[in-house]
Design an enzyme around this catalytic site. Structure first.
Site, mmCIF file in Angstrom:
data_model
loop_
_atom_site.group_PDB
_atom_site.id
_atom_site.type_symbol
_atom_site.label_atom_id
_atom_site.label_comp_id
_atom_site.label_asym_id
_atom_site.label_seq_id
_atom_site.Cartn_x
_atom_site.Cartn_y
_atom_site.Cartn_z
ATOM 1 N N SER A 113 0.838 -1.197 0.000
ATOM 2 C CA SER A 113 0.000 0.000 0.000
ATOM 3 C C SER A 113 0.876 1.251 0.000
ATOM 4 C CB SER A 113 -0.965 -0.047 1.189
ATOM 5 O OG SER A 113 -1.997 0.882 1.030
ATOM 6 N N ASP A 167 -9.697 -4.057 -5.645
ATOM 7 C CA ASP A 167 -8.869 -3.016 -5.049
ATOM 8 C C ASP A 167 -8.968 -1.751 -5.897
ATOM 9 O OD1 ASP A 167 -6.943 -1.474 -3.779
ATOM 10 O OD2 ASP A 167 -5.242 -2.653 -4.494
ATOM 11 N N HIS A 206 -7.669 -5.222 -1.147
ATOM 12 C CA HIS A 206 -6.613 -4.373 -0.603
ATOM 13 C C HIS A 206 -6.524 -4.644 0.914
ATOM 14 C CE1 HIS A 206 -3.990 -0.794 -0.965
ATOM 15 N NE2 HIS A 206 -4.247 -0.713 0.323
#
Length: 301
Positions: A118, A271, A301
């Protein structure tokens, strides 16, 4: 037993040039120098830490054990208390320190990768871009980007539309966390989601890199091009950070991208950030950087 005790790993909390790190060293002696992994955790730059037991157990410990590597998890300080780009700078500082001192920890300096998930993948991309042309330190062997955040110009790509309401990271939350990270007024969220923060000149400049036309057709099912939006100069002026390559690594020039190391990119179907990984993959390949891509079809995610 202490939370950081492990029968197969020696785990230490240290500081690399003032930056907190947690280092995971395999206890088993090695005849040769080991590989090194620098890991940047996720959390939008405002959550998470190197002391989270789940992150240790699932990620850093696993990597150290399975790959017989020395893993360095970087405890960069969080925003907004520590103002951007403090996080990127601390990741850069810790990386340079480890590259210079790798042999102290039994690591081959020519076999060090940088990895993050991320926003940690954002820091990974930024650090590798910053160090690509450096000749005074060992070269980074490879970078691993796990569902990276890479641009803040267009929040209407196919994956943004498809996964707009998917938890944990919805489309709205993505921009909300960006504004929290930068300590900006959250009332800017709606115009940024609409694209009103981007002047036409910038849209034209970066259309060659950030464009739904560059996304493979298989990922564009149901995609509807957004309606034209009105540029709002007052919004643009409040978020200049969004247009910096340190914040949006997809905006880096080709001269920077072509010097990047071998890259592994992981994307997930469910995501909002999926397409950013796909766009960066194309940019790297267009600049003759070797890319390995893993797509998790049922991944989040």
């Amino acid at each position: 037993l202490p939370a950081c005790w492990d029968s197969r790993l020696l785990i230490k909390d240290l500081h690399f040039d003032g930056v907190p790190v947690r280092i995971y060293l395999p206890r088993e002696p090695s005849a040769n120098k080991r590989r090194g992994v620098i890991f940047f955790h996720g959390g939008c730059g405002i959550f998470g830490s190197i002391s989270k037991e789940l992150k240790e157990k699932v990620t850093c410990r696993y990597i150290a054990r399975k790959s017989d590597s020395v893993v360095v998890s970087v405890g960069y300080h969080l925003a907004p208390e520590h103002k951007y780009p403090a996080q990127t700078l601390e990741c850069l500082t810790a990386t340079v320190y480890f590259l210079k001192t790798a042999e102290t920890y039994g690591v081959d300096p020519a076999r060090i990768i940088v990895c993050g998930d991320s926003v940690g993948a954002t820091y990974t991309a930024s650090v590798c871009q910053e160090l690509g042309h450096r000749t005074d330190i060992p070269k980074i062997c490879a970078q691993v980007l796990i569902y990276p955040f890479l641009q803040a110009l267009n929040f209407n790509l196919p994956s943004h539309q498809k996964n707009a309401a998917v938890g944990f990271l919805s489309r709205d939350r993505t921009v909300h966390f960006i504004l929290k990270y930068l300590n900006k007024d959250c009332s800017l969220k709606e115009p940024i989601l609409a694209g009103s923060h981007v002047p036409e000149s910038i849209n034209l400049k970066y259309r060659k890199w950030i464009n739904p036309d560059l996304i493979p057709e298989v990922f564009k099912l149901g995609y509807k091009p957004p309606l034209p939006t009105v540029f709002l100069p007052q919004v643009h002026e409040q978020v200049p950070e969004l247009f910096e390559p340190w914040f949006s690594p997809l905006l880096a020039e080709d001269a920077v991208v072509c010097a990047l190391p071998d890259t592994c990119i992981v994307t997930c179907e469910h995501d909002v950030l999926r397409d950013e990984g796909l766009l960066y993959k194309k940019r790297l390949e267009d600049n003759n950087v070797h890319v390995t891509w893993h797509h998790v079809e049922k991944g989040f995610h």
